[in-house]
Scaffold this motif. Structure first.
Motif, short mmCIF file in Angstrom:
data_model
loop_
_atom_site.label_atom_id
_atom_site.label_comp_id
_atom_site.label_asym_id
_atom_site.label_seq_id
_atom_site.Cartn_x
_atom_site.Cartn_y
_atom_site.Cartn_z
N LEU A 182 0.85 -1.18 0.00
CA LEU A 182 0.00 0.00 0.00
C LEU A 182 0.89 1.24 0.00
CD1 LEU A 182 -2.49 -1.08 2.83
CD2 LEU A 182 -2.70 -1.51 0.37
N GLY A 183 0.39 2.35 -0.57
CA GLY A 183 1.09 3.61 -0.42
C GLY A 183 2.02 3.99 -1.55
N CYS A 184 3.10 4.67 -1.19
CA CYS A 184 3.94 5.40 -2.14
C CYS A 184 5.00 4.53 -2.80
CB CYS A 184 4.62 6.57 -1.41
SG CYS A 184 5.83 6.02 -0.18
N ALA A 185 5.77 5.19 -3.69
CA ALA A 185 6.85 4.50 -4.40
C ALA A 185 7.92 3.99 -3.44
CB ALA A 185 7.47 5.44 -5.43
N MET A 186 8.12 4.69 -2.32
CA MET A 186 9.11 4.22 -1.35
C MET A 186 8.66 2.89 -0.74
SD MET A 186 10.53 7.69 0.47
CE MET A 186 12.09 6.92 0.88
N ASN A 187 7.36 2.72 -0.54
CA ASN A 187 6.86 1.44 -0.06
C ASN A 187 7.05 0.35 -1.10
OD1 ASN A 187 6.10 2.39 2.44
ND2 ASN A 187 4.00 1.67 2.30
N LEU A 197 4.16 -17.36 3.74
CA LEU A 197 4.35 -16.08 4.42
C LEU A 197 3.50 -15.02 3.72
CD1 LEU A 197 5.81 -14.18 6.41
CD2 LEU A 197 7.67 -13.99 4.74
N ILE A 198 2.69 -14.32 4.49
CA ILE A 198 1.80 -13.27 3.96
C ILE A 198 2.22 -11.95 4.58
CG2 ILE A 198 -0.58 -12.46 3.81
CD1 ILE A 198 -1.44 -15.43 4.26
N LEU A 199 2.58 -10.99 3.74
CA LEU A 199 3.02 -9.68 4.22
C LEU A 199 2.11 -8.58 3.69
CD1 LEU A 199 6.90 -9.87 3.68
CD2 LEU A 199 5.61 -10.41 5.74
N ILE A 200 1.86 -7.59 4.53
CA ILE A 200 1.20 -6.37 4.08
C ILE A 200 2.13 -5.21 4.44
CG2 ILE A 200 -0.20 -6.28 6.21
CD1 ILE A 200 -2.35 -4.82 4.47
N ASN A 201 2.56 -4.48 3.41
CA ASN A 201 3.45 -3.34 3.59
C ASN A 201 2.59 -2.08 3.60
OD1 ASN A 201 5.68 -1.76 3.84
ND2 ASN A 201 6.50 -2.17 1.81
N THR A 202 2.48 -1.45 4.75
CA THR A 202 1.43 -0.48 5.02
C THR A 202 1.84 0.97 4.80
OG1 THR A 202 2.10 -0.34 7.33
CG2 THR A 202 0.45 -2.01 6.76
N PHE A 225 14.67 5.72 -11.17
CA PHE A 225 13.74 6.61 -10.50
C PHE A 225 14.25 6.80 -9.08
CE2 PHE A 225 9.10 7.91 -10.93
CZ PHE A 225 9.13 8.75 -9.82
N LEU A 226 14.77 7.99 -8.77
CA LEU A 226 15.39 8.27 -7.48
C LEU A 226 14.31 8.65 -6.46
CD1 LEU A 226 18.37 10.41 -8.79
CD2 LEU A 226 18.27 7.93 -8.47
N LEU A 227 14.41 8.09 -5.26
CA LEU A 227 13.38 8.28 -4.25
C LEU A 227 13.94 8.88 -2.97
CD1 LEU A 227 11.57 4.82 -4.45
CD2 LEU A 227 10.90 6.94 -5.59
N GLY A 228 13.15 9.78 -2.38
CA GLY A 228 13.46 10.35 -1.08
C GLY A 228 12.30 11.23 -0.66
N GLN A 229 12.14 11.45 0.63
CA GLN A 229 11.05 12.33 1.07
C GLN A 229 11.26 13.74 0.55
OE1 GLN A 229 9.18 9.25 2.55
NE2 GLN A 229 8.31 11.28 2.64
N ASN A 230 12.53 14.17 0.52
CA ASN A 230 12.89 15.47 -0.05
C ASN A 230 14.19 15.28 -0.83
OD1 ASN A 230 10.84 17.24 1.40
ND2 ASN A 230 11.89 16.34 3.15
#
Length: 432
Positions: A10-15, A43-48, A190-195
């Motif tokens: 779930l969520g953003c590209a960082m997830n 194994l069942i994972l949810i990345n939140t 694709f470079l990722l960071g909060q800022n």
């Protein structure tokens, strides 16, 4: 036989990138292979995600569903931002969960899987120099983290409380990851960071100083790398050097994400964004002057506490003047651990919905006008996915989605396409 892993992100590209790291570590070190059939998973994972309220509620309903269909002996793990801020409370609310692993602790996944009721949510844990195994969902594009955490204190945002303080990843690690990906056929990073454009302000250990503009230039020197994208830059750090490098370097895709959040100086101050409407417009117009072909996307929150009709009109004024190609717009969502959640004058749901609808309707009109100008234009497209009806799709340099007739032989190729039928969500065309 290898064990089976089912993972929901779930969520953003960082997830998404965190999930790729998890998959890589478990594949190489624990002999797991991916499955889309949850019933056969060991194994069942949810990345939140916890940026908004809805994904948090979804977590517990999803875990309940997992428990009903999982096979005997299968483990359930909760990872990501909600894991970070709820921690051991997840065990109380969902006893079937076997481990909880926060967004700052992804490198501990093997330990988590093998430790009963493992809890790893340390916000000070530093994995900026951890050498993750290699995996990517898309063989033609790869996500690369260049920093972890966030040093900003936006009053509406929970991210600093789930991903910790900002630390830049050393350049040599980023370069190594990019080169390895390109050697395996990747055309775009694709470079990722909060800022991202705050890169280089702090490293864990002693490393040569390098800012984001220099990082872009040096990565562009990688042989056979075709394209560079990134998200999200902060408007406060968009200095002239950054805008010049972005505009002049041919490998940098000409799509810029500039999170606005609000066009009102009063609301921006309450949000602690650090810039004004005038500064934002100055940077946007400077960017358009240096790079006329640029497409600009943004994030907007409507109905932030105490937002008046006049404040909202200031936001609409920015939309009219910048004419964004894409807007990610949301009603303000009260989040735990944030200052905005305690502010007076929270806006009622009816007003928030009306403002959001008005904004989205007006942007749809602007987008239709922009898209209409694409008729008969020729664009370069990196094809990356097959679609129904013998079609392929990909992105332009300016991040428009393009679809044309074709087969898998076009995947991973950059081709020139003439747009014949531009639509709001997809530009349809023919390979020239």
């Amino acid at each position: 036989m290898s064990k089976k892993l089912f993972i929901q992100t779930l969520g953003c590209a960082m997830n998404v990138r965190d999930s790729e790291h998890i998959i890589a570590e478990l594949s190489k070190k624990e002999d797991y292979s991916l499955t889309e059939d949850i019933k056969e998973a060991d194994l069942i994972l949810i990345n939140t995600c916890s940026v908004r309220e809805k994904p948090v509620h979804k977590l517990f309903s999803e875990v309940g569903g997992f428990e009903k269909v999982k096979k005997e002996g299968a483990k359930i793990g909760v990872c990501g931002c909600t894991a970070s801020h709820l921690g051991k409370e997840i065990f109380k609310r969902a006893p079937s969960v076997d481990f909880v692993l926060g967004a700052r602790n992804i490198s501990k996944i093997v330990q988590a899987v093998n430790t009963p009721k493992f809890l790893g949510v340390d916000l000070e844990y530093d994995e900026s120099e951890f050498d993750f195994e290699d995996f990517r969902v898309n063989p033609y594009k790869t996500l690369i983290n260049i920093s972890i955490g966030c040093d900003k204190s936006c009053t509406y945002c929970i991210v600093p409380h789930t991903r910790g303080d900002e630390i830049s990843i050393p350049f040599h690690i980023i370069e190594k990851e990019a080169k390895k990906a390109v050697e395996k056929g990747v055309k775009e990073i694709f470079l990722l960071g909060q800022n991202v454009n705050n890169y280089g302000k702090r490293f864990s250990n002693a490393h040569p100083r390098i800012d984001f503009s220099d990082l872009l230039q040096r990565l562009s020197e990688i042989e056979n790398l075709e394209r560079i994208r990134f998200t999200s830059p902060h408007p406060l750090h968009m200095d002239d050097k950054f805008l010049r490098v972005f505009s002049s370097n041919e490998k940098i895709c000409k799509s810029m994400h500039m999170p606005l959040q609000s066009g009102s100086d009063e609301i921006l101050k309450a949000m602690k964004r650090g810039y004004t409407k005038e500064w934002y417009l100055n940077r946007a117009f400077k960017l358009k002057e240096l790079c006329p072909e640029v497409s600009i996307s943004t994030d907007i929150i409507v109905a932030f506490p105490n937002e008046s009709e006049r404040d909202f009109e200031e936001t609409m004024d920015v939309i009219e003047r910048v004419r964004f190609e894409q807007i990610f717009s949301f009603k303000y969502s009260k989040r735990p651990l944030t200052k905005a959640a305690l502010m007076p004058n929270q806006i009622d749901e009816k007003t928030a919905s009306r403002r959001l609808t008005h904004l989205q309707n007006r942007h749809a009109e602007i987008l239709d006008e922009i898209v209409a100008t694409k008729k008969n234009a020729e664009v370069e497209v990196l094809f990356e996915e097959l679609r129904a009806g013998n079609a392929v799709a990909g992105r332009t340099n300016t991040n428009f989605l393009v679809q044309t007739n074709g087969s898998e032989e076009l995947l991973g190729q950059i081709k020139r396409v003439k747009i014949t039928n531009p639509r709001r969500m997809v530009l349809y065309g023919e390979v020239v």
